[in-house]
Design a protein around this motif. Structure first.
Motif, mmCIF file in Angstrom:
data_model
loop_
_atom_site.group_PDB
_atom_site.id
_atom_site.type_symbol
_atom_site.label_atom_id
_atom_site.label_comp_id
_atom_site.label_asym_id
_atom_site.label_seq_id
_atom_site.Cartn_x
_atom_site.Cartn_y
_atom_site.Cartn_z
ATOM 1 N N PHE A 115 130.303 30.654 55.434
ATOM 2 C CA PHE A 115 129.795 29.297 56.099
ATOM 3 C C PHE A 115 128.530 29.267 54.353
ATOM 4 O O PHE A 115 127.694 30.242 54.069
ATOM 5 N N LYS A 116 127.667 27.936 54.128
ATOM 6 C CA LYS A 116 127.110 27.744 53.751
ATOM 7 C C LYS A 116 126.146 26.989 54.386
ATOM 8 O O LYS A 116 125.840 25.916 55.308
ATOM 9 N N VAL A 126 118.328 25.658 76.336
ATOM 10 C CA VAL A 126 118.279 24.299 76.340
ATOM 11 C C VAL A 126 118.474 23.995 74.685
ATOM 12 O O VAL A 126 117.868 24.329 74.435
ATOM 13 N N LEU A 127 120.072 23.634 74.195
ATOM 14 C CA LEU A 127 119.816 23.898 72.486
ATOM 15 C C LEU A 127 120.320 22.296 72.279
ATOM 16 O O LEU A 127 120.640 21.484 72.614
ATOM 17 N N THR A 128 118.842 21.805 71.359
ATOM 18 C CA THR A 128 118.593 20.480 70.485
ATOM 19 C C THR A 128 119.359 20.466 68.695
ATOM 20 O O THR A 128 118.473 19.996 68.930
ATOM 21 N N ILE A 129 119.704 21.139 68.380
ATOM 22 C CA ILE A 129 120.085 21.524 67.804
ATOM 23 C C ILE A 129 120.929 20.581 66.924
ATOM 24 O O ILE A 129 120.802 19.693 66.027
ATOM 25 N N ASP A 130 121.612 19.688 67.964
ATOM 26 C CA ASP A 130 122.576 18.767 67.732
ATOM 27 C C ASP A 130 122.125 17.657 68.124
ATOM 28 O O ASP A 130 121.510 17.147 69.582
ATOM 29 N N GLU A 143 130.024 18.694 60.075
ATOM 30 C CA GLU A 143 131.552 18.492 59.503
ATOM 31 C C GLU A 143 131.988 18.611 61.024
ATOM 32 O O GLU A 143 131.651 17.614 61.240
ATOM 33 N N CYS A 144 132.213 19.605 61.222
ATOM 34 C CA CYS A 144 132.858 19.957 62.858
ATOM 35 C C CYS A 144 131.913 20.490 64.313
ATOM 36 O O CYS A 144 132.607 19.443 65.239
ATOM 37 N N ARG A 180 135.741 26.552 57.628
ATOM 38 C CA ARG A 180 136.776 26.569 57.194
ATOM 39 C C ARG A 180 136.536 24.948 57.008
ATOM 40 O O ARG A 180 137.115 24.156 55.532
ATOM 41 N N CYS A 181 135.615 24.004 57.271
ATOM 42 C CA CYS A 181 134.970 22.734 56.600
ATOM 43 C C CYS A 181 134.344 22.595 55.073
ATOM 44 O O CYS A 181 134.371 21.852 55.064
#
Lengths: 148, 148
Positions: A117-118, B69-73, B93-94, B132-133
């Motif tokens: 992971f980066k 509650v996750l506000t990361i996105d 990315e994903c 992966r990304c």
DNA sequence: TTGTAATTTTGTAACGATTTCAAATTTATA
DNA sequence: TATAAATTTGAAATCGTTACAAAATTACAA
């Protein structure tokens, strides 16, 4: 050279009039404005500025790491022109966002993410009540208790 | 007693059929689902479930600290039925969200917030590229370099 | 300069997440 | 069993954001 223009060039961004205005707004306002805050204030001075340009520019600046995107507030994205590491606190009542120094949090730069992971950015957020709203809530609670 | 019903009661929430279903979904899925993920999956089993109920229930659970509650996105709010302290990583990315143990981050519970502030929750978020990304990006960059 | 291509900005329309609201349903209680 | 309170529901409205194509601006080569 103007520090805003310099900041943009340092991040590989061509300094158009609109980009400089938006970046300057962010660097001179430590209020963690939303897209709408930025648009409203700048539009008053540059009537031709469009909302789309504000969106486009902010995501350009984001991609070049020329600003910091705060996702602490689930209702609105906020932006921060200060890219030096620091934490944030949002009041759940008045929804204002405050800067919090990292010193004292103990945070260091090595999370135990899986191999490969980066990690590119770190965000530390706190929420709760600011002093003002806490006083109001305390007063309301005291009143409630009194009448029961 | 069912651990989901127990969890709701522990947080002062009356366990209706819908609330139990939503809370159970959160406790059994560690994928950090969005409102739509929850609605789509549960609606398939309970056709009368409405989207509004999912919204209502999630904000009720939030207010009682029965979920996180996750506000990361910035695009979508995500929910986490695991309220034990831990950090999160989102791949830019994903856009998948991963749990990250707090151990090793050095984080401790005392931010230097101004006097009178009440800290109620702490959120530590990381973003970047998942394994992966990252591989995909490395491959793409290598190819690009080759053709220049 | 002048012409042409590339970049940037603009406004409108579309989209999607969330909220509002009042009616319908379910549950608790007297 | 009757009545009140709590909960759920679906439709409509709202709001933030994105898509897109035209217009304007800027860069660059002849």
């Amino acid at each position: 050279m103007d520090f805003v223009v310099e900041h943009l060039k340092d991040h590989g961004i061509r300094p158009s009039v609109q980009r400089v205005a938006i970046m300057r707004y962010l660097m001179e306002h430590c209020s963690h404005p939303t897209v709408d805050d930025i648009y409203r204030d700048l539009h008053a001075m540059m009537p031709t500025l469009s909302r789309t340009t504000v969106y486009n520019t902010l995501s350009l600046l984001e991609g070049k790491d020329a600003l910091s995107v705060l996702t602490i507030d689930s209702r609105n994205v906020h932006y921060d022109g200060d890219v030096k590491p620091h934490a944030h606190f949002m009041c759940r009542e008045c929804r204002r966002i405050f800067d919090v120094p990292l010193a004292g949090t103990g945070l260091n730069g090595s999370p135990a993410t899986p191999d490969g992971f980066k990690v590119e950015h770190t965000h530390l957020y706190y929420d709760g009540l600011c002093d003002r709203c806490r006083e109001e809530e305390d007063a309301a609670l005291a009143k409630e208790t009194y009448f029961i």
